[in-house]
Design an enzyme around this catalytic site. Structure first.
Site, PDB file in Angstrom:
ATOM      1  N   PHE A 167      -6.701   7.721   2.097  1.00 13.43           N
ATOM      2  CA  PHE A 167      -7.161   6.500   1.429  1.00 13.43           C
ATOM      3  C   PHE A 167      -8.149   5.789   2.361  1.00 13.43           C
ATOM      4  O   PHE A 167      -8.424   6.242   3.469  1.00 13.43           O
ATOM      5  CB  PHE A 167      -5.975   5.587   1.090  1.00 13.43           C
ATOM      6  N   ASP A 203     -10.607   7.149   5.279  1.00  8.57           N
ATOM      7  CA  ASP A 203     -10.276   8.521   5.692  1.00  8.57           C
ATOM      8  C   ASP A 203     -11.407   9.535   5.476  1.00  8.57           C
ATOM      9  O   ASP A 203     -11.646  10.385   6.349  1.00  8.57           O
ATOM     10  CB  ASP A 203      -9.003   9.008   4.987  1.00  8.57           C
ATOM     11  N   ASP A 263      -0.253  -3.796   9.953  1.00  7.79           N
ATOM     12  CA  ASP A 263      -1.642  -4.216   9.760  1.00  7.79           C
ATOM     13  C   ASP A 263      -2.528  -3.232  10.505  1.00  7.79           C
ATOM     14  O   ASP A 263      -2.279  -2.908  11.673  1.00  7.79           O
ATOM     15  CB  ASP A 263      -1.895  -5.645  10.234  1.00  7.79           C
ATOM     16  N   SER A 264      -3.525  -2.746   9.814  1.00  9.91           N
ATOM     17  CA  SER A 264      -4.339  -1.651  10.342  1.00  9.91           C
ATOM     18  C   SER A 264      -5.812  -1.902  10.083  1.00  9.91           C
ATOM     19  O   SER A 264      -6.177  -2.734   9.258  1.00  9.91           O
ATOM     20  CB  SER A 264      -3.962  -0.331   9.658  1.00  9.91           C
ATOM     21  N   ASN A 267       0.849  -1.191   0.000  1.00  9.71           N
ATOM     22  CA  ASN A 267       0.000   0.000   0.000  1.00  9.71           C
ATOM     23  C   ASN A 267       0.895   1.256   0.000  1.00  9.71           C
ATOM     24  O   ASN A 267       1.549   1.563   1.000  1.00  9.71           O
ATOM     25  CB  ASN A 267      -0.900  -0.061   1.255  1.00  9.71           C
ATOM     26  N   LYS A 294      -2.497  14.748   8.893  1.00 10.89           N
ATOM     27  CA  LYS A 294      -2.870  13.391   9.329  1.00 10.89           C
ATOM     28  C   LYS A 294      -1.723  12.761  10.109  1.00 10.89           C
ATOM     29  O   LYS A 294      -1.919  12.103  11.130  1.00 10.89           O
ATOM     30  CB  LYS A 294      -3.253  12.525   8.121  1.00 10.89           C
ATOM     31  N   LYS A 303       0.417   3.852   2.818  1.00  4.37           N
ATOM     32  CA  LYS A 303       1.073   3.486   4.081  1.00  4.37           C
ATOM     33  C   LYS A 303       2.569   3.782   4.011  1.00  4.37           C
ATOM     34  O   LYS A 303       3.154   4.326   4.964  1.00  4.37           O
ATOM     35  CB  LYS A 303       0.891   1.987   4.356  1.00  4.37           C
ATOM     36  N   HIS A 360      -2.980   7.029  13.861  1.00 10.06           N
ATOM     37  CA  HIS A 360      -2.623   5.718  14.395  1.00 10.06           C
ATOM     38  C   HIS A 360      -1.285   5.244  13.846  1.00 10.06           C
ATOM     39  O   HIS A 360      -0.448   4.727  14.560  1.00 10.06           O
ATOM     40  CB  HIS A 360      -3.731   4.724  14.002  1.00 10.06           C
ATOM     41  N   ARG A 361      -1.079   5.429  12.535  1.00 11.33           N
ATOM     42  CA  ARG A 361       0.153   4.923  11.914  1.00 11.33           C
ATOM     43  C   ARG A 361       1.371   5.706  12.382  1.00 11.33           C
ATOM     44  O   ARG A 361       2.416   5.134  12.671  1.00 11.33           O
ATOM     45  CB  ARG A 361       0.008   4.983  10.383  1.00 11.33           C
TER      46      ARG A 361
HETATM   47  P1  ITT Z   1      -0.796  -4.204   3.213  1.00 12.03           P
HETATM   48  O1  ITT Z   1      -0.152  -4.475   1.883  1.00 12.03           O
HETATM   49  O2  ITT Z   1       0.110  -3.509   4.183  1.00 12.03           O
HETATM   50  O3  ITT Z   1      -1.475  -5.423   3.801  1.00 12.03           O
HETATM   51  P2  ITT Z   1      -3.493  -3.164   3.013  1.00 12.03           P
HETATM   52  O4  ITT Z   1      -4.056  -1.968   2.336  1.00 12.03           O
HETATM   53  O5  ITT Z   1      -3.975  -4.521   2.592  1.00 12.03           O
HETATM   54  O6  ITT Z   1      -1.912  -3.078   2.885  1.00 12.03           O
HETATM   55  P3  ITT Z   1      -4.408  -3.808   5.676  1.00 12.03           P
HETATM   56  O7  ITT Z   1      -4.390  -5.268   5.390  1.00 12.03           O
HETATM   57  O8  ITT Z   1      -3.782  -3.335   6.946  1.00 12.03           O
HETATM   58  O9  ITT Z   1      -3.704  -2.955   4.542  1.00 12.03           O
HETATM   59  O10 ITT Z   1      -5.928  -3.363   5.522  1.00 12.03           O
HETATM   60  C1  ITT Z   1      -6.382  -2.290   6.187  1.00 12.03           C
HETATM   61  C2  ITT Z   1      -7.552  -1.637   5.512  1.00 12.03           C
HETATM   62  O11 ITT Z   1      -7.984  -0.687   6.490  1.00 12.03           O
HETATM   63  C3  ITT Z   1      -7.172  -0.846   4.267  1.00 12.03           C
HETATM   64  O12 ITT Z   1      -7.544  -1.494   3.079  1.00 12.03           O
HETATM   65  C4  ITT Z   1      -7.944   0.448   4.448  1.00 12.03           C
HETATM   66  O13 ITT Z   1      -9.225   0.305   3.894  1.00 12.03           O
HETATM   67  C5  ITT Z   1      -8.106   0.588   5.942  1.00 12.03           C
HETATM   68  N1  ITT Z   1      -7.093   1.494   6.515  1.00 12.03           N
HETATM   69  C6  ITT Z   1      -5.921   1.167   7.120  1.00 12.03           C
HETATM   70  N2  ITT Z   1      -5.253   2.253   7.484  1.00 12.03           N
HETATM   71  C7  ITT Z   1      -6.000   3.306   7.103  1.00 12.03           C
HETATM   72  C8  ITT Z   1      -5.831   4.707   7.171  1.00 12.03           C
HETATM   73  O14 ITT Z   1      -4.750   5.247   7.698  1.00 12.03           O
HETATM   74  N3  ITT Z   1      -6.790   5.473   6.682  1.00 12.03           N
HETATM   75  C9  ITT Z   1      -7.894   4.942   6.134  1.00 12.03           C
HETATM   76  N4  ITT Z   1      -8.134   3.641   6.008  1.00 12.03           N
HETATM   77  C10 ITT Z   1      -7.185   2.815   6.485  1.00 12.03           C
END
Ligand code: ITT
Length: 201
Positions: free
Chosen positions: A156, A159, A73-74, A16, A180, A19, A185-186
């Protein structure tokens, strides 16, 4: 774990770009984040916790690359939905990483829920993993509430629906990347990781 005088070079487990950008802005020169190796297959995130999924991703990249790896992981936890979407945040709307569908389902699930009951938090768990199995875990969260409609096109995921506490009523979608990163959190997880590694006090 790390020499504060020397940047730690780490392979990112995330695919991502949002991120990656947010993490790099906080890590600065302390941690250099290399992009996720394209040849590593996507990791099936089937753990039932953020830390479990972060570990799955970090182990996969550490083993495949032979380098120290960092996974994030978020997700979003909404109190009125008993913590959902939680670890299902990426596919809550039915598709895989379909941000618009995820937000649409969230708006629908919270239809008719009063402002006071729309409390929520973003959570991030990071696992920094060495190929020999050592690891450091760091967490961050950001409290807020879910708006009734999307606002803003920054960031993204969820948000445009998330209004952080202590801000001026704007969603994260209406915050610049820098804004942000002051409260997210991040960024808090990144700072906790830097502290664990001895880069900050
Ligand atoms: P990885 O490759 O790191 O796994 P990912 O996008 O699949 O990337 P996650 O598995 O952690 O990430 O999924 C978290 C979901 O939560 C992600 O698709 C977003 O929809 C949401 N999310 C996580 N962090 C966010 C943020 O800072 N702002 C908005 N939405 C967020």
């Amino acid at each position: 774990m790390a020499d504060p005088a020397t940047p730690l070079v780490v392979v990112a487990a995330t695919a991502n770009q949002h991120k990656l950008d947010e993490m790099r802005a906080v890590f600065g020169a302390a941690i250099e984040l290399l992009p996720r190796p394209a040849e590593v297959p996507e990791v099936v995130e089937d753990a039932d916790s953020f830390v479990g999924n972060a570990r799955l991703k970090a182990v996969a990249i550490a083993e495949a690359s032979g380098h120290v790896a960092l996974a994030d992981d978020s997700g979003l936890e909404v109190d009125a939905l008993d913590g959902a979407p939680g670890v299902e945040s990426a596919y809550y709307g039915g598709g895989d990483h379909d941000d618009a569908a995820n937000r649409a389902r969230l708006v629908s699930e919270l239809s008719g829920v009063a402002v006071a009951q729309r409390t929520a938090r973003f959570r991030t768990v990071m696992v920094l993993r060495w190929p020999d199995g050592r690891e450091v875990v760091a967490e961050g969260s950001c409290e807020g509430r879910i708006g009734e409609q999307e606002k803003g096109d920054q960031g993204f995921g969820y948000d445009p629906l998330f209004v952080p506490d202590g801000s001026d009523g704007r969603t994260f979608g209406e915050h610049s990347a820098d804004e942000k990163n002051v409260i997210s959190h991040r960024s808090r997880a990144c700072l906790a990781l830097l502290t664990e590694l001895g880069f900050t006090d």
